[in-house]
Design a protein around this motif. Structure first.
Motif, short mmCIF file in Angstrom:
data_model
loop_
_atom_site.label_atom_id
_atom_site.label_comp_id
_atom_site.label_asym_id
_atom_site.label_seq_id
_atom_site.Cartn_x
_atom_site.Cartn_y
_atom_site.Cartn_z
N THR A 5 0.87 -1.17 0.00
CA THR A 5 0.00 0.00 0.00
C THR A 5 0.90 1.22 0.00
N ILE A 6 0.71 2.05 -1.01
CA ILE A 6 1.56 3.23 -1.17
C ILE A 6 0.69 4.48 -1.28
N ALA A 7 1.30 5.62 -1.01
CA ALA A 7 0.64 6.91 -1.16
C ALA A 7 1.21 7.59 -2.40
N LEU A 8 0.34 7.98 -3.30
CA LEU A 8 0.74 8.71 -4.50
C LEU A 8 0.11 10.09 -4.51
N ASN A 9 0.90 11.09 -4.81
CA ASN A 9 0.42 12.47 -4.93
C ASN A 9 -0.01 12.66 -6.38
N VAL A 10 -1.30 12.54 -6.64
CA VAL A 10 -1.83 12.62 -7.99
C VAL A 10 -2.75 13.83 -8.10
N ASN A 11 -2.39 14.74 -8.98
CA ASN A 11 -3.20 15.94 -9.21
C ASN A 11 -3.46 16.72 -7.93
N GLY A 12 -2.43 16.77 -7.08
CA GLY A 12 -2.51 17.54 -5.84
C GLY A 12 -3.22 16.85 -4.70
N LEU A 14 -3.35 13.35 -2.20
CA LEU A 14 -2.68 12.13 -1.75
C LEU A 14 -3.66 10.97 -1.85
N ARG A 15 -3.30 9.96 -2.63
CA ARG A 15 -4.17 8.82 -2.86
C ARG A 15 -3.47 7.55 -2.39
N MET A 16 -4.13 6.78 -1.57
CA MET A 16 -3.61 5.49 -1.11
C MET A 16 -4.07 4.42 -2.09
N VAL A 17 -3.15 3.55 -2.46
CA VAL A 17 -3.47 2.50 -3.42
C VAL A 17 -2.61 1.27 -3.11
N THR A 18 -3.19 0.11 -3.32
CA THR A 18 -2.47 -1.15 -3.14
C THR A 18 -1.98 -1.62 -4.50
N VAL A 19 -0.68 -1.86 -4.60
CA VAL A 19 -0.07 -2.23 -5.87
C VAL A 19 0.83 -3.45 -5.69
N ARG A 20 1.07 -4.11 -6.82
CA ARG A 20 2.12 -5.13 -6.87
C ARG A 20 3.42 -4.41 -7.23
N SER A 21 4.54 -5.00 -6.92
CA SER A 21 5.84 -4.38 -7.24
C SER A 21 5.99 -4.14 -8.72
N ALA A 22 5.39 -4.96 -9.56
CA ALA A 22 5.54 -4.86 -11.01
C ALA A 22 4.50 -3.97 -11.68
N ASP A 23 3.59 -3.38 -10.95
CA ASP A 23 2.54 -2.55 -11.57
C ASP A 23 3.12 -1.24 -12.09
N LEU A 25 2.90 2.65 -13.47
CA LEU A 25 2.11 3.81 -13.09
C LEU A 25 0.87 3.91 -13.97
N LEU A 26 1.01 3.64 -15.27
CA LEU A 26 -0.14 3.68 -16.17
C LEU A 26 -1.25 2.74 -15.71
N PHE A 27 -0.89 1.53 -15.36
CA PHE A 27 -1.87 0.54 -14.89
C PHE A 27 -2.59 1.04 -13.64
N VAL A 28 -1.85 1.61 -12.70
CA VAL A 28 -2.44 2.07 -11.44
C VAL A 28 -3.31 3.31 -11.67
N LEU A 29 -2.85 4.23 -12.51
CA LEU A 29 -3.65 5.42 -12.80
C LEU A 29 -4.99 5.03 -13.41
N ARG A 30 -4.95 4.18 -14.42
CA ARG A 30 -6.16 3.80 -15.15
C ARG A 30 -7.05 2.85 -14.36
N GLY A 31 -6.46 1.95 -13.60
CA GLY A 31 -7.22 0.93 -12.87
C GLY A 31 -7.71 1.43 -11.53
N PRO A 32 -6.94 1.17 -10.48
CA PRO A 32 -7.40 1.51 -9.13
C PRO A 32 -7.74 2.99 -8.92
N LEU A 33 -7.04 3.90 -9.60
CA LEU A 33 -7.30 5.33 -9.39
C LEU A 33 -8.36 5.89 -10.33
#
Length: 151
Positions: A5-12, A14-23, A25-33
């Motif tokens: 579970t990581i915190a990403l600063n997206v468009n100002g 802070l968004r918490m998201v659970t990711v695999r090590s191999a995910d 950024l494109l996959f995470v932006l389009r999918g979970p976010l």
């Protein structure tokens, strides 16, 4: 596979998201976010359809792991909020089908912000990082120049 579970600063924000090590950024932006402005194209860094900015610099999100973006400021097309280059694309007819447009806008926005005195050669160099199969680049170049003239 292990997740983080990581915190990403997206468009100002802070968004918490659970990711695999191999995910990517494109996959995470389009999918979970749920931010679908960055488009999957070639998925190997050639086309630029997935371009976002990381700390103000363009980055092809298909080439960056999501975990590499922790602590950085990520801006997607959804976070631009009426940047001048968006209006310039409309005024200069700088798109056709629109699939590549978000990536081009992010790249051009970063160019304008980082190089407000960009000359023709620098503009053409930056435009080489993105591919459009529908239109010529003259309109896109004109859109960039129109914004630079306003500065």
């Amino acid at each position: 596979m292990k997740t983080h579970t990581i915190a990403l600063n997206v468009n100002g924000e802070l968004r918490m998201v659970t990711v695999r090590s191999a995910d990517t950024l494109l996959f995470v932006l389009r999918g979970p976010l749920g931010l679908t402005g960055a488009k999957p194209g070639c998925l190997n860094g050639d086309c630029g359809a997935c371009t976002v900015t990381i700390d103000g610099r363009p980055m092809k999100s298909c080439l960056m792991l999501a975990i590499e973006a922790v602590g950085k400021k990520i801006t997607t097309i959804e976070g631009l909020e009426a940047a001048p280059i968006q209006e310039a694309f409309i005024e200069n007819f700088a798109f056709q089908c629109g699939y590549c447009t978000p990536g081009f806008i992010m790249n051009c926005h970063s160019l304008i912000e980082n190089y407000p005195d960009a000359d023709d050669q620098l503009i053409r160099e930056w435009l080489q990082s993105n591919i459009c199969r529908c239109t010529g680049y003259a309109e896109i170049e004109q859109a960039v120049k129109s914004v630079l003239r306003r500065k």
